[in-house]
Design a protein around this motif. Structure first.
Motif: not given
Length: 350
Positions: A123, A205, A207, A209-210, A213, A240, A243, A248
């Motif tokens: 991340a 990769p 995220d 923000r997820s 994840d 965050r 970011p 990938r």
């Protein structure tokens, strides 16, 4: 029982979990002797049988990894379809921001400003060494001469002393036990690196923000290590706010292009921790050959046997079960490090 997978779990229990996670040590030891679970694991590709991946998948699905072997075994066998699907989908992407504490002295010593490129970035939490605080605790007199004797003029600290500095107001403070003549830690030169660009490469990769994840990253933190969980959550908060730029792809196919994107006037730095061990020896050599050609500095932080050109230049051997990494700049070893950034043993004369 005679099983290659069983041997992997026994080695994990002895070399990695012992002294760090009694829960995972028990689960790994019991898995190593369980024909039913080993049989199911053996149906997966080799790279998907790892202990950390199994335990992380069970945790991610809400399974019992802290309630002992009987509960773990029963739940895992009954829910094997879900567990194996998660293991096939996910990777062990432990994103340990604590490693920045061992990278910092090298990063701060390079010509500034820096363009950071991490391979195996997960991340991207290690792309923010300038956004964390650091607390270096000295295990013994830090300055030594080339003969190993204490050099009072170059000593940065003494046993029991500590140096703390870094980004004001950061939610993350990284603790690291240090020994040897670590550069950049004496008061006149103490500084954070200046980072003007940061990017990463990963096969998958994650995220920041997820929530899903990030829940996977939390599942990879060993259950007793609550300090690492708190550190992870703080590092996610930092990332965050800005970011990271993540791509990938395979590191050998992607690293040249990223180095070419580094802003003019910056020093490109390609770095990685606990990544090359997952590559074949041929792929590792291909990456090393590429790095020798690129207009960038190369910081590697890997298990001592992973890069032969680094291993052959180490000042002393370490036991296979030590768990130590070798930190190197452009294939020149400078220190032994703890795998999660918890320790830094700088070499005299490095």
């Amino acid at each position: 029982m005679d099983s290659v997978t069983g041997d992997v779990y026994r080695a994990f229990a002895e070399r990695e979990a012992r002294g760090n996670s009694a829960m995972y040590q028990e689960l790994a030891e019991r898995t190593a002797g369980d024909a039913e679970l080993l049989g199911r694991l053996d149906e997966l590709p080799d790279a998907k049988r790892q202990p950390n991946l199994l335990f992380g998948a069970v945790r991610h699905l809400g399974g019992p990894v802290t309630e002992g072997w009987p509960a773990f075994h029963t739940w895992t066998v009954e829910r094997w379809a879900e567990v194996s699907a998660t293991m096939l989908e996910r990777r062990t992407q432990t994103n340990e921001a604590g490693r920045c504490a061992t990278l910092l002295p090298l990063l701060a010593s390079l010509p500034q400003p820096l363009a950071l490129i991490e391979v195996g970035a997960s991340a991207g939490l290690c792309l923010y060494p300038d956004r964390y605080r650091y607390r270096y605790r000295y295990r013994y007199m830090a300055g030594t001469g080339t003969d190993g004797a204490v050099d009072a003029n170059s000593a940065a600290g003494s046993a029991g002393s500590a140096e703390e500095f870094g980004a004001a107001g950061s939610p993350v403070t990284l603790d690291c036990a240090v020994s040897g003549p670590v550069p950049q830690l004496d008061a006149p030169r103490k500084r954070l690196p200046e980072v003007v660009w940061r990017a990463g490469i990963d096969l998958n990769p994650l995220d920041v923000r997820s929530e899903e994840d990030m829940r996977w990253l939390e599942s990879l933190v060993w259950p007793e290590q609550t300090h690492r969980l708190e550190r992870l959550r703080g590092a996610v908060q930092v990332a965050r706010a800005e970011p990271p730029l993540l791509f990938r792809g395979d590191l050998n196919a992607t690293v040249r292009g990223l180095v070419a994107q580094a802003p003019a006037g910056s020093t490109p730095v390609v770095f990685h921790s606990a990544v090359l061990a997952y590559l074949s020896p041929e792929a590792r050599e291909e990456f090393a050959a590429t790095m020798r050609e690129l207009p960038a500095h190369w910081i590697s932080n890997e298990a001592v046997s992973v890069l032969p050109t680094v291993a052959e230049r180490l000042p002393r051997p370490v036991s296979a079960g030590s768990g130590l990494f070798a930190l190197a700049l452009d294939e020149r070893p400078v220190a032994f490090t703890g795998p999660h950034g918890q320790s830094l043993e700088w070499f005299a004369g490095a």
